[in-house]
Design a protein around this motif. Sequence first.
Motif, PDB file in Angstrom:
ATOM      1  N   LEU A 124      49.859  40.440  44.367  1.00  0.00           N
ATOM      2  CA  LEU A 124      49.596  39.365  43.406  1.00  0.00           C
ATOM      3  C   LEU A 124      48.378  39.660  42.534  1.00  0.00           C
ATOM      4  CD1 LEU A 124      50.369  36.139  45.475  1.00  0.00           C
ATOM      5  CD2 LEU A 124      51.587  37.009  43.466  1.00  0.00           C
ATOM      6  N   MET A 125      47.391  40.376  43.059  1.00  0.00           N
ATOM      7  CA  MET A 125      46.258  40.759  42.218  1.00  0.00           C
ATOM      8  C   MET A 125      46.721  41.654  41.075  1.00  0.00           C
ATOM      9  SD  MET A 125      42.777  41.338  44.411  1.00  0.00           S
ATOM     10  CE  MET A 125      43.407  41.369  46.071  1.00  0.00           C
ATOM     11  N   HIS A 126      47.644  42.570  41.384  1.00  0.00           N
ATOM     12  CA  HIS A 126      48.217  43.402  40.324  1.00  0.00           C
ATOM     13  C   HIS A 126      48.983  42.537  39.325  1.00  0.00           C
ATOM     14  CE1 HIS A 126      47.312  47.550  41.423  1.00  0.00           C
ATOM     15  NE2 HIS A 126      47.556  47.257  42.694  1.00  0.00           N
ATOM     16  N   MET A 127      49.795  41.598  39.836  1.00  0.00           N
ATOM     17  CA  MET A 127      50.590  40.759  38.946  1.00  0.00           C
ATOM     18  C   MET A 127      49.703  39.908  38.044  1.00  0.00           C
ATOM     19  SD  MET A 127      53.653  39.579  41.566  1.00  0.00           S
ATOM     20  CE  MET A 127      54.693  38.875  40.280  1.00  0.00           C
ATOM     21  N   PHE A 160      40.212  47.331  42.155  1.00  0.00           N
ATOM     22  CA  PHE A 160      39.857  46.323  41.163  1.00  0.00           C
ATOM     23  C   PHE A 160      38.339  46.134  41.094  1.00  0.00           C
ATOM     24  CE2 PHE A 160      44.221  45.312  42.218  1.00  0.00           C
ATOM     25  CZ  PHE A 160      44.774  45.008  40.979  1.00  0.00           C
ATOM     26  N   THR A 161      37.796  46.231  39.899  1.00  0.00           N
ATOM     27  CA  THR A 161      36.380  45.963  39.674  1.00  0.00           C
ATOM     28  C   THR A 161      36.197  44.482  39.329  1.00  0.00           C
ATOM     29  OG1 THR A 161      36.583  46.455  37.324  1.00  0.00           O
ATOM     30  CG2 THR A 161      36.033  48.299  38.797  1.00  0.00           C
ATOM     31  N   ALA A 162      34.960  44.016  39.402  1.00  0.00           N
ATOM     32  CA  ALA A 162      34.681  42.616  39.077  1.00  0.00           C
ATOM     33  C   ALA A 162      35.074  42.264  37.644  1.00  0.00           C
ATOM     34  CB  ALA A 162      33.199  42.318  39.334  1.00  0.00           C
ATOM     35  N   PRO A 163      34.768  43.115  36.635  1.00  0.00           N
ATOM     36  CA  PRO A 163      35.200  42.777  35.282  1.00  0.00           C
ATOM     37  C   PRO A 163      36.728  42.665  35.156  1.00  0.00           C
ATOM     38  CG  PRO A 163      33.483  44.434  35.204  1.00  0.00           C
ATOM     39  CD  PRO A 163      33.874  44.293  36.641  1.00  0.00           C
ATOM     40  N   TYR A 164      37.446  43.526  35.879  1.00  0.00           N
ATOM     41  CA  TYR A 164      38.908  43.462  35.830  1.00  0.00           C
ATOM     42  C   TYR A 164      39.397  42.170  36.476  1.00  0.00           C
ATOM     43  CZ  TYR A 164      43.578  45.609  35.624  1.00  0.00           C
ATOM     44  OH  TYR A 164      44.898  45.904  35.343  1.00  0.00           O
ATOM     45  N   LEU A 165      38.833  41.810  37.619  1.00  0.00           N
ATOM     46  CA  LEU A 165      39.224  40.570  38.297  1.00  0.00           C
ATOM     47  C   LEU A 165      38.888  39.344  37.452  1.00  0.00           C
ATOM     48  CD1 LEU A 165      38.017  41.444  41.901  1.00  0.00           C
ATOM     49  CD2 LEU A 165      40.395  41.192  41.180  1.00  0.00           C
ATOM     50  N   SER A 166      37.879  39.440  36.593  1.00  0.00           N
ATOM     51  CA  SER A 166      37.475  38.299  35.776  1.00  0.00           C
ATOM     52  C   SER A 166      38.535  37.931  34.742  1.00  0.00           C
ATOM     53  CB  SER A 166      36.150  38.590  35.072  1.00  0.00           C
ATOM     54  OG  SER A 166      36.322  39.564  34.055  1.00  0.00           O
ATOM     55  N   THR A 167      39.528  38.798  34.543  1.00  0.00           N
ATOM     56  CA  THR A 167      40.606  38.473  33.603  1.00  0.00           C
ATOM     57  C   THR A 167      41.626  37.525  34.213  1.00  0.00           C
ATOM     58  OG1 THR A 167      41.972  40.388  34.253  1.00  0.00           O
ATOM     59  CG2 THR A 167      40.344  40.741  32.512  1.00  0.00           C
ATOM     60  N   ILE A 168      41.580  37.320  35.534  1.00  0.00           N
ATOM     61  CA  ILE A 168      42.474  36.348  36.181  1.00  0.00           C
ATOM     62  C   ILE A 168      41.972  34.957  35.814  1.00  0.00           C
ATOM     63  CG2 ILE A 168      43.365  35.478  38.375  1.00  0.00           C
ATOM     64  CD1 ILE A 168      42.919  38.252  39.565  1.00  0.00           C
ATOM     65  N   LEU A 175      45.416  35.134  50.501  1.00  0.00           N
ATOM     66  CA  LEU A 175      45.019  35.020  51.914  1.00  0.00           C
ATOM     67  C   LEU A 175      44.785  36.407  52.496  1.00  0.00           C
ATOM     68  CD1 LEU A 175      47.589  32.778  51.449  1.00  0.00           C
ATOM     69  CD2 LEU A 175      46.877  32.206  53.733  1.00  0.00           C
ATOM     70  N   GLY A 176      43.629  36.616  53.102  1.00  0.00           N
ATOM     71  CA  GLY A 176      43.342  37.875  53.777  1.00  0.00           C
ATOM     72  C   GLY A 176      43.533  39.073  52.866  1.00  0.00           C
ATOM     73  N   SER A 177      42.946  38.990  51.679  1.00  0.00           N
ATOM     74  CA  SER A 177      43.194  40.023  50.669  1.00  0.00           C
ATOM     75  C   SER A 177      41.915  40.739  50.269  1.00  0.00           C
ATOM     76  CB  SER A 177      43.835  39.389  49.435  1.00  0.00           C
ATOM     77  OG  SER A 177      44.183  40.360  48.496  1.00  0.00           O
ATOM     78  N   ALA A 178      42.083  41.922  49.666  1.00  0.00           N
ATOM     79  CA  ALA A 178      40.934  42.713  49.239  1.00  0.00           C
ATOM     80  C   ALA A 178      41.243  43.402  47.909  1.00  0.00           C
ATOM     81  CB  ALA A 178      40.579  43.769  50.286  1.00  0.00           C
ATOM     82  N   PRO A 179      40.290  43.394  46.970  1.00  0.00           N
ATOM     83  CA  PRO A 179      40.500  44.089  45.710  1.00  0.00           C
ATOM     84  C   PRO A 179      40.327  45.602  45.833  1.00  0.00           C
ATOM     85  CG  PRO A 179      38.324  43.116  45.747  1.00  0.00           C
ATOM     86  CD  PRO A 179      39.014  42.680  47.012  1.00  0.00           C
ATOM     87  N   TYR A 180      39.665  46.022  46.887  1.00  0.00           N
ATOM     88  CA  TYR A 180      39.524  47.440  47.212  1.00  0.00           C
ATOM     89  C   TYR A 180      39.445  47.543  48.735  1.00  0.00           C
ATOM     90  CZ  TYR A 180      34.627  46.294  48.041  1.00  0.00           C
ATOM     91  OH  TYR A 180      33.483  45.730  48.533  1.00  0.00           O
TER      92      TYR A 180
END
Length: 272
Positions: free
Chosen positions: A120-123, A200-208, A137-142
């Motif tokens: 879902l992070m990719h999606m 996933f970096t923080a700037p990339y995650l900030s696009t969610i 739930l129980g997920s990690a960006p790296y």
Amino acid sequence: MKKLILFTLSIVVMQGLLAQEDNFAEVNDVKLYYEIKGEGDAILLLHGHTMTHDMWSPWVDELSENNMVITVDARGHGQSTTTADSFTFKATAVDFYGLLDKLKVDKFSAMGFSGGAMALMHMATMDTTRIQSLILLGSAPYLPKVTREWLASKSYETVASDRPDWITYMKAVQPGGEDQIRLLLKYYNQMADSYTDMNFTAPYLSTINCPTLIINGDQDPIIPVDIAVGLYNAIPESSLWIVPNLGHAVPQKETILGELFTETIVDFLTEN
């Protein structure tokens, strides 16, 4: 009379086979098995690695009262096929979008556990316009060192020795038996050596940009709590629930904590 009975039975069998075939969608190079219950706004539920769509069965009824709930087996899991000797969460994300496109679902809410949440992070970063609300739930960006060590240690033999109950569970939900289980565990070893799929970096995650609920157990031996805190800090419209005395798992529904979990996810996915 016997011919009539046999003819009737053959019709029933054929109807069953056709109904089962209707639950498969050809996406990319695989056939994905999926189930739909209810009508209304779409909610996509994604299972953890080595699990299947059935992990969500305790919550489907509540979520489908006023919504269309979609559960699906990821490639190589359950009844879904795979043609690859390797596995990435990015590939599964592309698969799931392909399924949603075939079902003509544009906007949707989603919840994923572990590997399902990683997909879902990719999606959510591939297309920031389609997901309305998100639960991870129980997920990690790296994958930190402790996670990689856990993944690298898994094989059919080590799991059979240390966690025979896990082997029993997988045999019950993976129709391909030992061969399928060995392949899924092999994917764990590949993940341990991969630095390109989950990075996933923080700037990339900030696009969610959708409302996001991050849930992590404070006793999770695979995904440390600080990883969940990092997700919370990076995703702008996010909330964080650190669940006491919970490991890498979803709370059992029959417990007091499970009741709170059910109320929380139903409210979050249906009200956002």
